[in-house]
Design a protein around this motif. Structure first.
Motif, PDB file in Angstrom:
ATOM      1  N   TYR A  69      98.491  26.211  66.858  1.00 36.15           N
ATOM      2  CA  TYR A  69      99.972  26.679  68.050  1.00 36.15           C
ATOM      3  C   TYR A  69      98.811  27.645  69.446  1.00 36.15           C
ATOM      4  CZ  TYR A  69     101.761  30.863  65.229  1.00 36.15           C
ATOM      5  OH  TYR A  69     102.134  31.744  64.136  1.00 36.15           O
ATOM      6  N   ALA A  70      99.958  26.884  70.725  1.00 37.68           N
ATOM      7  CA  ALA A  70     100.265  28.595  72.014  1.00 37.68           C
ATOM      8  C   ALA A  70     100.988  27.333  71.989  1.00 37.68           C
ATOM      9  CB  ALA A  70      98.102  27.810  72.496  1.00 37.68           C
ATOM     10  N   PRO A  71     101.722  28.254  73.519  1.00 35.60           N
ATOM     11  CA  PRO A  71     101.904  29.488  73.008  1.00 35.60           C
ATOM     12  C   PRO A  71     102.300  30.111  72.056  1.00 35.60           C
ATOM     13  CG  PRO A  71     103.357  28.749  73.876  1.00 35.60           C
ATOM     14  CD  PRO A  71     102.583  27.819  73.827  1.00 35.60           C
ATOM     15  N   LEU A  74      94.702  22.531  72.803  1.00 36.57           N
ATOM     16  CA  LEU A  74      95.871  23.148  72.466  1.00 36.57           C
ATOM     17  C   LEU A  74      95.081  24.087  73.940  1.00 36.57           C
ATOM     18  CD1 LEU A  74      95.725  25.994  69.832  1.00 36.57           C
ATOM     19  CD2 LEU A  74      97.453  23.429  70.361  1.00 36.57           C
ATOM     20  N   GLU A  75      94.205  24.137  74.873  1.00 41.01           N
ATOM     21  CA  GLU A  75      94.041  24.710  75.852  1.00 41.01           C
ATOM     22  C   GLU A  75      94.311  23.376  76.997  1.00 41.01           C
ATOM     23  OE1 GLU A  75      90.600  27.454  78.030  1.00 41.01           O
ATOM     24  OE2 GLU A  75      90.168  25.375  77.195  1.00 41.01           O
ATOM     25  N   GLY A  93     105.524  25.447  72.051  1.00 40.30           N
ATOM     26  CA  GLY A  93     104.476  25.069  72.433  1.00 40.30           C
ATOM     27  C   GLY A  93     104.377  23.802  71.817  1.00 40.30           C
ATOM     28  N   VAL A  94     102.859  24.248  71.564  1.00 38.68           N
ATOM     29  CA  VAL A  94     102.211  23.158  70.099  1.00 38.68           C
ATOM     30  C   VAL A  94     101.142  22.960  70.019  1.00 38.68           C
ATOM     31  CG1 VAL A  94      99.948  21.066  71.317  1.00 38.68           C
ATOM     32  CG2 VAL A  94     101.533  21.605  73.098  1.00 38.68           C
ATOM     33  N   ALA A  95     101.378  22.494  68.213  1.00 43.94           N
ATOM     34  CA  ALA A  95     100.291  22.620  67.186  1.00 43.94           C
ATOM     35  C   ALA A  95      99.595  21.477  66.953  1.00 43.94           C
ATOM     36  CB  ALA A  95     101.632  22.871  66.118  1.00 43.94           C
ATOM     37  N   ALA A 153      99.226  33.320  74.112  1.00 41.09           N
ATOM     38  CA  ALA A 153      98.914  34.132  72.493  1.00 41.09           C
ATOM     39  C   ALA A 153      98.209  32.485  71.746  1.00 41.09           C
ATOM     40  CB  ALA A 153      99.669  35.171  72.421  1.00 41.09           C
ATOM     41  N   VAL A 154      97.906  32.604  71.303  1.00 45.38           N
ATOM     42  CA  VAL A 154      97.513  31.801  69.861  1.00 45.38           C
ATOM     43  C   VAL A 154      97.861  32.017  68.468  1.00 45.38           C
ATOM     44  CG1 VAL A 154      96.110  30.128  69.401  1.00 45.38           C
ATOM     45  CG2 VAL A 154      95.828  30.772  71.848  1.00 45.38           C
TER      46      VAL A 154
END
Length: 509
Positions: free
Chosen positions: A469-471, A501-502, A476-478, A446-447
């Motif tokens: 951001y993800a997840p 993000l991936e 997680g990471v922005a 989910a992103v």
């Protein structure tokens, strides 16, 4: 032989003026001594430390030629800066030049910049990480060895960020939502600090401004990514609800200024969440105008195909509310950080008209933001409305490898209520699932995200933006992506953000 008394000197007058002249001269001499003593005291006691540390100080320059500066390492131990002997001189080496805006440079001709400057006392050993190192460097300065610093940067992710920017001007910031650790910070164009002395004049005259750290100092009109803040304010104040459905076909006219409804021609009935996902400018102009009225926003006024003409009202309270929430999200003030950052701005003056508020609310007007600010705005949403404080340096290590200083991010602050953040999170997920941010989708993850195509004038190609951001279901990471004069945020910035993000998800963040 006779004489005239009038020709004789007046001894009484001479006797009276000589002591006065002596006192005057003495006073001038004393005053001169006082000025000299004060100046010596100031330069020796007050300003001595500053003078000694100046890069132009010949003593410092000569010391720098022989000091073994500490290494700068990424979070996994990859060397980003090191010292090597070239004859009797110690020379600085930078294995990954694209990170020059973060690592900086240490030059005996041009001084220091970046982390080389910000953490210079530690790197050069004048501020030891333990008392033994400090004492050794003080007593044996010719054998001085500095301490290492370890960054939060992950060189693996940094390479991806640099790769997706390519040769285009722009910036990418990626950070840990929960801790504020900056994982990647890319600014293009960059320069090679290994050849700085030879190319200084050329770089300084380059119109593309390679010395500017666009991630921290670049100030850009944000376009529709700023709707995150406007939506957050409306949800937090309870004047809009994500799932309320209404009809919307018309434009909005504010004091003669027409804001066109062009972003969702396929939808005539939609919710506030969908207005956000499809980046509707009239809806967000009305939202900004309504922030101070304490009334639920009636989006049904957009129902008829003909334009809705806004009835003039005093917008002072709405301007105040808008400024309050922009300030909460950190717009208009420098981000506390390990390197200097620009402040951005909410408006160019102290006042804002209804037209100015309307256009600013959907991300245009006189707004200016930095990529770091927008990465923090994005990070606030999946973090329960809590904005982290970013940082770059996680620890310092003495020459013996002993970790003497370990840093963590200082406490952040609550920007919006957690319930508001949850609503905004669903809206940003919707944007990625169904609307303009779809290119940011990652299979199985989910992103949340928002694109922006920021107008920069009638003749300029828009800036392409993506923040996300993800997840979306945990910290997680922005990421924030800005591509200067690239065009559509959907077409260019969102795919770039998706790749970063991936990669972050693949690396286990």
């Amino acid at each position: 032989m006779g004489c005239c008394c009038a020709c004789l000197p007046n001894r009484r007058a001479v006797g009276e003026t000589v002591p006065e002249r002596v006192r005057g001269v003495s006073l001038l001499i004393s005053l001169g001594f006082l000025i000299v003593a004060f100046a010596l005291g100031y330069w020796q006691l007050v300003a001595a430390a500053d003078l000694l540390q100046r890069s132009t100080n010949p003593r410092i320059v000569e010391e720098d030629r022989r000091i073994i500066r500490g290494e700068i390492l990424d979070r996994n131990g990859e060397v980003l800066a090191s010292s090597e002997h070239v004859g009797e001189i110690v020379q600085r080496n930078y294995p990954y030049p694209p990170l020059a805006h973060v690592v900086g440079y240490a030059s005996t001709r041009h001084g220091k910049a970046g982390l080389e400057a910000a953490f210079d006392p530690i790197l050069r050993g004048s501020q030891g990480t333990d008392w033994e190192s400090t004492l050794r460097n003080a007593l044996l300065p010719t054998e001085r060895q500095g301490s290492d610093i370890v960054l939060t940067i992950d060189l693996r992710l940094q390479r991806i960020a640099d790769e997706v920017l390519g040769d285009r001007s722009g910036a990418i910031v990626a950070l840990d939502v929960g801790t504020g650790e900056v994982l990647a910070l890319a600014s293009h164009p960059s320069f090679d600090p290994n050849t700085l002395d030879e190319r200084w004049e050329q770089l300084a005259a380059d119109p593309s401004r390679p010395f500017v750290n666009r991630a921290l100092d670049g100030q850009y009109v944000p376009g529709s990514v700023f709707k995150i803040i406007t939506a957050g304010a409306a949800l937090d104040l309870g004047i809009a609800q994500p799932d309320e459905r209404h009809r919307h076909e018309g434009d909005l006219i504010v004091e003669g200024f027409r804001i066109r409804n062009t972003n969702h021609p396929q939808l005539t009935e939609l919710t506030f969440a969908e207005e956000f996902a499809w980046s509707c400018n009239p809806a967000f102009a009305l939202t900004g105008l309504s922030l101070g009225f304490g009334e639920h926003i009636d989006f049904n006024k957009f129902g008829p195909p003909q334009a809705y003409v806004w009835e003039p009202r005093d917008v002072t309270a709405s301007v105040d509310r808008f400024r309050e929430y922009a300030d909460r999200f950190g717009i208009g003030k420098p981000v506390p950080f390990d390197l200097a950052t620009a402040a951005g701005r909410i408006s160019s003056g102290d006042t804002m008209t209804a037209v100015g508020l309307a256009s600013t609310a959907f991300g245009q007007g006189d707004l200016q933001v930095t990529p770091l600010q927008m990465a923090l705005v994005a990070a606030t949403v999946p973090n329960g409305g809590h904005m982290p404080v970013p940082y770059l340096v996680s620890e310092s290590r003495g020459p013996d490898g002993h970790v003497s200083v370990r840093r963590t991010g200082p406490p952040g602050r609550q920007v919006i209520r957690s319930t508001t953040a949850s609503q905004l999170n669903q809206m940003m997920k919707l944007s990625v699932e169904t609307a303009y941010a779809r290119p940011a989708q990652i299979p199985g993850i989910a992103v949340g995200g928002k694109t922006g195509t920021a107008e920069v004038g009638q003749s300029g190609t828009p800036h392409a933006w993506f923040v996300g951001y993800a997840p979306a279901d945990r910290s997680g990471v922005a990421v924030a992506v800005i591509m200067e004069n690239r065009g559509s945020g959907t077409e260019f910035a969102a795919p770039a953000g998706q790749r970063v993000l991936e990669a972050a998800m693949r690396l286990g963040y």
